[in-house]
Design a protein around this motif. Sequence first.
Motif, PDB file in Angstrom:
ATOM      1  N   ALA A  75      -2.884   7.486 -12.285  1.00  0.00           N
ATOM      2  CA  ALA A  75      -3.397   7.174 -11.016  1.00  0.00           C
ATOM      3  C   ALA A  75      -4.490   6.483 -11.620  1.00  0.00           C
ATOM      4  O   ALA A  75      -4.364   6.453 -12.411  1.00  0.00           O
ATOM      5  CB  ALA A  75      -2.480   8.748 -10.004  1.00  0.00           C
ATOM      6  N   SER A  77      -7.388   6.041  -9.378  1.00  0.00           N
ATOM      7  CA  SER A  77      -8.509   5.596  -7.661  1.00  0.00           C
ATOM      8  C   SER A  77     -10.233   5.866  -8.259  1.00  0.00           C
ATOM      9  O   SER A  77     -10.292   5.512  -9.106  1.00  0.00           O
ATOM     10  CB  SER A  77      -7.787   7.472  -7.192  1.00  0.00           C
ATOM     11  N   THR A  83      -5.368   4.406  -4.017  1.00  0.00           N
ATOM     12  CA  THR A  83      -4.825   4.725  -5.120  1.00  0.00           C
ATOM     13  C   THR A  83      -3.145   4.781  -5.466  1.00  0.00           C
ATOM     14  O   THR A  83      -2.460   4.654  -4.950  1.00  0.00           O
ATOM     15  CB  THR A  83      -5.141   6.540  -4.578  1.00  0.00           C
ATOM     16  N   VAL A  85      -0.226   4.862  -8.123  1.00  0.00           N
ATOM     17  CA  VAL A  85       0.264   5.380  -9.159  1.00  0.00           C
ATOM     18  C   VAL A  85       2.050   4.675 -10.157  1.00  0.00           C
ATOM     19  O   VAL A  85       2.280   4.024  -8.621  1.00  0.00           O
ATOM     20  CB  VAL A  85       1.511   7.155  -8.170  1.00  0.00           C
ATOM     21  N   VAL A 126       5.278   0.436 -10.217  1.00  0.00           N
ATOM     22  CA  VAL A 126       4.623   1.198  -9.158  1.00  0.00           C
ATOM     23  C   VAL A 126       5.336   2.545  -8.626  1.00  0.00           C
ATOM     24  O   VAL A 126       6.884   1.553  -8.462  1.00  0.00           O
ATOM     25  CB  VAL A 126       4.180  -0.188  -8.245  1.00  0.00           C
ATOM     26  N   VAL A 127       5.268   3.285  -8.369  1.00  0.00           N
ATOM     27  CA  VAL A 127       5.619   5.108  -7.416  1.00  0.00           C
ATOM     28  C   VAL A 127       5.858   4.410  -5.871  1.00  0.00           C
ATOM     29  O   VAL A 127       6.060   5.300  -5.397  1.00  0.00           O
ATOM     30  CB  VAL A 127       5.653   6.011  -8.653  1.00  0.00           C
ATOM     31  N   ALA A 128       4.127   4.336  -6.560  1.00  0.00           N
ATOM     32  CA  ALA A 128       3.546   4.295  -4.675  1.00  0.00           C
ATOM     33  C   ALA A 128       2.379   4.307  -5.061  1.00  0.00           C
ATOM     34  O   ALA A 128       1.405   4.321  -6.050  1.00  0.00           O
ATOM     35  CB  ALA A 128       4.019   6.079  -4.054  1.00  0.00           C
ATOM     36  N   ARG A 129       1.550   4.149  -3.459  1.00  0.00           N
ATOM     37  CA  ARG A 129      -0.194   4.103  -3.552  1.00  0.00           C
ATOM     38  C   ARG A 129      -0.567   4.224  -1.950  1.00  0.00           C
ATOM     39  O   ARG A 129       0.367   5.178  -1.351  1.00  0.00           O
ATOM     40  CB  ARG A 129      -0.381   2.803  -3.209  1.00  0.00           C
ATOM     41  N   LEU A 130      -1.918   5.027  -1.983  1.00  0.00           N
ATOM     42  CA  LEU A 130      -2.341   5.657  -0.877  1.00  0.00           C
ATOM     43  C   LEU A 130      -3.750   5.080  -0.307  1.00  0.00           C
ATOM     44  O   LEU A 130      -4.352   4.430  -0.890  1.00  0.00           O
ATOM     45  CB  LEU A 130      -2.483   7.247  -1.629  1.00  0.00           C
ATOM     46  N   PRO A 131      -3.415   5.149   1.267  1.00  0.00           N
ATOM     47  CA  PRO A 131      -4.928   4.393   1.160  1.00  0.00           C
ATOM     48  C   PRO A 131      -6.058   4.987   1.262  1.00  0.00           C
ATOM     49  O   PRO A 131      -6.347   6.409   0.746  1.00  0.00           O
ATOM     50  CB  PRO A 131      -4.072   4.258   3.079  1.00  0.00           C
ATOM     51  N   PRO A 132      -7.262   4.346   0.775  1.00  0.00           N
ATOM     52  CA  PRO A 132      -8.648   5.417   1.641  1.00  0.00           C
ATOM     53  C   PRO A 132      -8.878   6.424   1.736  1.00  0.00           C
ATOM     54  O   PRO A 132      -8.381   6.441   2.685  1.00  0.00           O
ATOM     55  CB  PRO A 132      -9.807   4.167   0.864  1.00  0.00           C
TER      56      PRO A 132
END
Lengths: 139, 139
Positions: A75, A77, A83, A85, A126-132
């Motif tokens: 990951a 970040s 972020t 993954v 890419v597995v996933a992403r997350l907003p700030p």
Amino acid sequence: MSTQLQQPRPETGRAPVRILVCATCRAAGGDPDAPRPGALLAAGLRDALDPTLDAAVSVETVECLSVCKRPCTVALSGEGRWTYVYGDLDPASGVETLLTFARQYREAPDGIVPWRERAEAIRKGVVARLPPLPIAGSR
Amino acid sequence: MSTQLQQPRPETGRAPVRILVCATCRAAGGDPDAPRPGALLAAGLRDALDPTLDAAVSVETVECLSVCKRPCTVALSGEGRWTYVYGDLDPASGVETLLTFARQYREAPDGIVPWRERAEAIRKGVVARLPPLPIAGSR
């Protein structure tokens, strides 16, 4: 290496970037007593860090990112950034791929590197992403 | 509902929990003009929130969590907690599943809910998890 890397943006280039490497999962069919692929990848990354260029990049191993079927998994970040993954990274060739991407990520506003500038392993992995996420005191 | 929920731990029960719902991805073969499954799930969650019990739980839609093949996809996060990404959630039945899990997550130290207490859809739907990220000023 993109033009962005040669002309760092002062507003983003100083903020620390963390690379979290899952050191738990095993390669399919791998020797259970062999070093884990993620441990090898993390060690390779630490060796490859340029003390000047990558002063703001840290490499940490974590126990499990719950992406157990797609080693190596990592990951990225950083404060104020998305972020990401990623999985399916090779413990050897993944070092250069990830380090290049970490430098792009560090320079990109919000951590969003333009698609055309991402390496194939990054695009496909890419597995996933997350907003700030908000930080203490911001809400 | 677990015993934990009936006896909230004061040190964790007050910290806000965010449920991020990807409102972008479409169900396979779904009508492109129909409301997205994630939008339905988010609306269902907001309707189901108990103003007293869930005062610390927020529901937000996000544009893309990059888990496009496993709608509905959501993330749960909270300061000092592991962040979890889940996929394959049904927009209707997922409401109760997620709300129950959000309450368990809120009460659990570090956000780690014991495996035996997790619903089957939560066990099977895990996409990834991330360790608690440092907040501004903590490093």
